[in-house]
Every structure is written in structure tokens, then in C-alpha cells.
Design a protein around this motif. Structure first.
Motif, PDB file in Angstrom:
ATOM      1  N   UNK A  23       0.802  -1.231   0.000  1.00  0.00           N
ATOM      2  CA  UNK A  23       0.000   0.000   0.000  1.00  0.00           C
ATOM      3  C   UNK A  23       0.830   1.274   0.000  1.00  0.00           C
ATOM      4  N   UNK A  24       1.970   1.278   0.706  1.00  0.00           N
ATOM      5  CA  UNK A  24       2.774   2.491   0.744  1.00  0.00           C
ATOM      6  C   UNK A  24       3.428   2.788  -0.610  1.00  0.00           C
ATOM      7  N   UNK A  25       3.614   1.754  -1.432  1.00  0.00           N
ATOM      8  CA  UNK A  25       4.206   1.952  -2.759  1.00  0.00           C
ATOM      9  C   UNK A  25       3.172   2.008  -3.870  1.00  0.00           C
ATOM     10  N   UNK A  26       1.998   1.483  -3.602  1.00  0.00           N
ATOM     11  CA  UNK A  26       0.950   1.415  -4.618  1.00  0.00           C
ATOM     12  C   UNK A  26      -0.396   1.696  -3.950  1.00  0.00           C
ATOM     13  N   UNK A  27      -0.602   2.924  -3.499  1.00  0.00           N
ATOM     14  CA  UNK A  27      -1.814   3.226  -2.718  1.00  0.00           C
ATOM     15  C   UNK A  27      -3.109   3.091  -3.502  1.00  0.00           C
ATOM     16  N   UNK A  28      -3.061   3.262  -4.824  1.00  0.00           N
ATOM     17  CA  UNK A  28      -4.292   3.202  -5.618  1.00  0.00           C
ATOM     18  C   UNK A  28      -4.594   1.803  -6.129  1.00  0.00           C
ATOM     19  N   UNK A  76      17.478 -17.009 -16.137  1.00  0.00           N
ATOM     20  CA  UNK A  76      16.042 -17.015 -16.450  1.00  0.00           C
ATOM     21  C   UNK A  76      15.352 -15.760 -15.956  1.00  0.00           C
ATOM     22  N   UNK A  77      15.837 -14.604 -16.411  1.00  0.00           N
ATOM     23  CA  UNK A  77      15.256 -13.345 -15.968  1.00  0.00           C
ATOM     24  C   UNK A  77      13.903 -13.100 -16.626  1.00  0.00           C
ATOM     25  N   UNK A  78      12.996 -12.554 -15.849  1.00  0.00           N
ATOM     26  CA  UNK A  78      11.624 -12.338 -16.293  1.00  0.00           C
ATOM     27  C   UNK A  78      11.137 -11.006 -15.738  1.00  0.00           C
ATOM     28  N   UNK A  79       9.925 -10.656 -16.126  1.00  0.00           N
ATOM     29  CA  UNK A  79       9.230  -9.559 -15.472  1.00  0.00           C
ATOM     30  C   UNK A  79       7.888 -10.079 -14.965  1.00  0.00           C
ATOM     31  N   UNK A  80       7.448  -9.536 -13.872  1.00  0.00           N
ATOM     32  CA  UNK A  80       6.174  -9.962 -13.304  1.00  0.00           C
ATOM     33  C   UNK A  80       5.235  -8.775 -13.163  1.00  0.00           C
ATOM     34  N   UNK A  81       3.990  -8.952 -13.587  1.00  0.00           N
ATOM     35  CA  UNK A  81       2.975  -7.905 -13.452  1.00  0.00           C
ATOM     36  C   UNK A  81       1.967  -8.355 -12.398  1.00  0.00           C
ATOM     37  N   UNK A  82       1.740  -7.509 -11.398  1.00  0.00           N
ATOM     38  CA  UNK A  82       0.940  -7.892 -10.239  1.00  0.00           C
ATOM     39  C   UNK A  82      -0.103  -6.819  -9.928  1.00  0.00           C
ATOM     40  N   UNK A  83      -1.270  -7.304  -9.509  1.00  0.00           N
ATOM     41  CA  UNK A  83      -2.366  -6.417  -9.151  1.00  0.00           C
ATOM     42  C   UNK A  83      -2.730  -6.648  -7.692  1.00  0.00           C
ATOM     43  N   UNK A  84      -2.585  -5.638  -6.845  1.00  0.00           N
ATOM     44  CA  UNK A  84      -2.911  -5.823  -5.423  1.00  0.00           C
ATOM     45  C   UNK A  84      -4.405  -5.995  -5.210  1.00  0.00           C
ATOM     46  N   UNK A  85      -4.731  -6.774  -4.178  1.00  0.00           N
ATOM     47  CA  UNK A  85      -6.122  -6.983  -3.791  1.00  0.00           C
ATOM     48  C   UNK A  85      -6.323  -6.380  -2.411  1.00  0.00           C
TER      49      UNK A  85
END
Length: 399
Positions: A203-208, A227-236
Motif C-alpha cells: 500500500x505504501x508503494x501502490x496506494x491506488x 532465467x530473468x523475467x518480469x512480473x505484473x501484479x495487481x494488489x487486492x
């Protein structure tokens, strides 16, 4: 016989060279401005076309995460007062080291009591004694991950749910390791809260509560950094509290390679984070092992940090600028992760094309002027020759 005036021919040559040079210089200046504008316009058009295609990918990620969040909250609210300990213990038995892991059959294939079939799923739960409220969250996440993960496969080959308690549930049936790290090998004190995937949803880094993506980072189960990757995450969030995040791990080779390889001649494509970290680049494609050292070397080769600084200074979401190291830089923002698709072309392309035009102008101008003088000279020579012939004829007649 009338002799050729070589001095006059030399003067004609020099005049032709001078006039042709002036015409070529004027043509070069005009062509340079034309090709500079054309290259910028083409770059702007192409970069927006490419970003539109990339936005489709991340729009899909965002839509999947949103759908998973809605499903999770419906399930979570439906079991708000239920005793779920029996199902929880059956699916996530104690592992004997102070943690719980998923039943091996959840990966190999298991028919649930309700007749539904589960496969390709692994889980790590950091405690044996899990409070009932957390049990409900994890069960709701389990059913969401297995159903939505199967629905999006093979468009995306994984879907995961992570919590601030170091719990992880993941659907990834095509993984070469069969998720054995999370199911068996991870130590009891396995802690990923310092990883960027956990930081970007706090929350402190992604309040919205927006979908956010990591820079290139290693898969947690690969200890050597490959095996480097990127991850996309959506907070709940529920009731004002952060309860976890749904995420999709994206391999650069699998999903971004085509965008990088499909480059115009004498151009280079790349994807950068706002901070200047390379997400995708030609030097990172098709390597047997994609390591942090390889990423660092590619960053230096592309001068990624410098490009990111130019883009931040320009301040637009899309644009074309010239770097101080001689590159035309076209960029556009990929909205969901906040990255930039960048295409660079060397400035010398403008000078090369303008020089080609100037060279043609010089040749045709020189030939035009020189041949004109040759034709005039031949006409005068022929006229003098006729006069001389006439004089000779008159002389013989008098004789």
C-alpha cells in the motif's frame, strides 16, 4: 584545321564543377531537412503502432488480474463465516518443517470432491498454524488461481497469488521444474518480501492498487540468477486492508522477442523502464542463460540510462528526440507497466540519404553545364570550320 582550345575546355570544366557544387550543396541542405522530417515522422508513426500492439498484451494482463480479483472477492465473501479448516488441511498439509505445501496431486492431477479436476498447481504456505481468516483467503485464492489460470493458458502460462506472509499459490503446468521448488525445495524460512514483486503491491508503494510490473528480475526458484523475467501484479484490497496480489510472470523471450527482432534496417528496438533498466533488447535474446551480467552489459551497450534521462526530460508520453550521441530516439509509453518502447536510428542516415541526393544533383548538374558548353563549343568550332572552308574555296576559284 581549327585546333581545340584546351584552355577554354579547362575553364568550362571548372565552371561546370563550380555550378554543380553549388547546386549539390543547395540540394543537400534541402534534402537533409526533408529526410530529417521524414525520418522523424516515420519513427513517430512506427513507434505508436508498436506500442499499440504491446498495450494489447498488457491490457490483457490487467483484464485478467481484474477478473481474478473479482472472482477472489466473491469467493472470499461467500465463505466469510464458514469453517474451511478441513478443506484447507486436505489441500495444504503440513510439510514437516514448520510450513505447509500443496498436496502433490494438485500438480500431477486430482479430482476434487465436487468433481472438478485440478492440475499444474503448487503452493508454499509459510506457517503450519494458519489463522482461520488467512485460511479463507488462501482457499479463495486457490480456487481463483486454478480456474483463471487454466482459462488463460496458453496465452499466459502461469497465474499466481502472493501475500505479505510469504504465501504463494501458482498455476504453471508447463514449468520445466514442475514447481518443485515451491512444493518441496524452498527452505522453511523462504521470504520474498524484499523482492520487487512484493514491493510494488504494498500500500505504501501502490496506494491506488494499480497493476504494476517489475524490472527484469530472476525467478525466485532459480538461485544462479538466470532465467530473468518480469512480473505484473495487481494488489487486492478488502475492507481497507491489503490481502495479497494476483500476478503473471512474463518471460522476455516468450512474449517480447518479436517486438525487438522486428526492427527496420539500421534501427534498434528496446523496452526500458522509466528508471532506465532494460526490459527487452536484442543482446538479451536467444541466450542459453540470461544472467544479470548479460543484462548489465546490454544496459551499457544501449546506454539505456541516458535514453531514459532524455525521455524523462522531454516529459511527453510519446515523442521523437535527438540524443547527444547521434541517435534519433522515438519512444512511447506502454501504459500498464509504465515502460517505454524505444526505437533508435543513427543520425548519419539523414546525412547519407541527403548526400546521395546531393551526389546525383552534382553529377547531373555537372553533365548538364559541361555538355551545354561542349555543344556550344562544337557549334562554334563547326561554324569556324565552315568559314575556313568557304575562304579556301574562294581562294581556289580566284586562282
Amino acid at each position: 584545321m581549327t585546333k581545340i582550345n584546351w584552355k577554354s575546355a579547362g575553364i568550362t570544366f571548372l565552371v561546370a564543377v563550380g555550378i554543380a557544387s553549388i547546386a549539390a550543396i543547395g540540394g543537400y541542405v534541402t534534402a537533409r531537412e526533408y529526410f530529417a522530417d521524414k525520418l522523424r515522422d516515420d519513427s513517430a508513426y512506427q513507434i505508436n503502432e508498436r506500442v499499440a500492439r504491446q498495450n494489447v498484451l498488457f491490457d490483457d494482463v490487467r483484464a485478467i488480474s481484474y477478473a481474478a480479483e473479482r472472482s477472489f472477492l466473491r469467493r472470499y465473501n461467500a465463505i466469510a463465516d464458514a469453517d474451511v479448516s478441513e478443506e484447507f488441511n486436505r489441500l495444504f498439509p503440513p510439510y514437516g518443517d514448520g510450513t505447509r505445501r500443496s498436496d502433490p496431486a494438485l500438480y500431477d492431477g486430482l479430482t476434487l470432491e465436487n468433481g472438478d479436476y485440478v492440475y499444474g498447481l503448487g503452493a508454499f504456505i509459510s506457517d503450519v498454524d494458519v489463522p482461520v481468516e488467512r485460511q479463507r483467503r488462501l482457499l479463495a485464492a486457490f480456487h481463483t488461481v486454478r480456474q483463471h489460470g487454466e482459462a488463460i493458458n496458453p496465452r499466459f502460462d502461469n497465474l499466481n497469488f502472493v501475500t505479505q506472509f510469504n504465501d504463494l499459490i501458482i498455476f504453471a503446468p508447463q514449468r520445466d521444474d514442475h514447481l518443485e521448488y515451491y512444493r518441496m525445495q524452498a527452505p522453511a524460512d523462504f521470504d520474498f518480501q524484499s523482492e520487487q514483486l512484493a514491493q510494488i503491491v504494498e500500500p505504501q508503494n501502490n496506494p491506488t492498487g494499480q497493476t504494476a510490473c517489475t524490472s527484469l528480475s530472476r525467478l525466485m526458484y532459480v538461485a544462479d540468477g538466470s532465467a530473468l523475467t518480469t512480473g505484473c501484479h495487481t494488489p487486492v484490497r478488502h475492507g481497507g486492508h491489503h490481502v495479497g496480489a494476483f500476478g503473471i510472470t512474463i518471460s522476455m523471450q516468450n512474449y517480447l522477442a518479436n517486438a525487438i527482432v522486428d526492427a527496420e534496417p539500421n534501427s534498434e528496438n528496446m523496452i526500458l523502464s522509466r528508471e532506465g533498466d532494460l526490459i527487452a533488447h536484442r543482446d538479451l535474446l536467444f541466450l542459453d542463460v540470461l544472467t544479470a551480467d548479460a543484462v548489465s552489459a546490454a544496459n551499457q551497450e544501449a546506454r539505456a540510462g541516458h535514453l531514459a534521462e532524455i525521455i524523462r526530460h522531454d516529459g511527453r508520453s510519446t515523442g521523437v528526440v535527438t540524443s547527444d550521441d547521434g541517435r534519433i530516439v522515438a519512444y512511447a509509453r506502454i501504459e500498464t507497466p509504465g515502460w517505454y518502447f524505444v526505437t533508435t536510428r543513427p543520425v548519419w542516415l539523414i546525412h547519407s540519404r541527403a548526400s546521395q541526393i546531393a551526389g546525383m544533383i552534382f553529377v547531373f548538374s555537372f553533365l548538364g553545364v559541361f555538355l551545354q558548353h561542349i555543344v556550344v563549343g562544337l557549334y562554334r568550332w563547326q561554324r569556324r570550320w565552315r568559314i575556313d572552308q568557304g575562304r579556301k574555296a574562294g581562294h581556289f576559284a580566284r586562282a
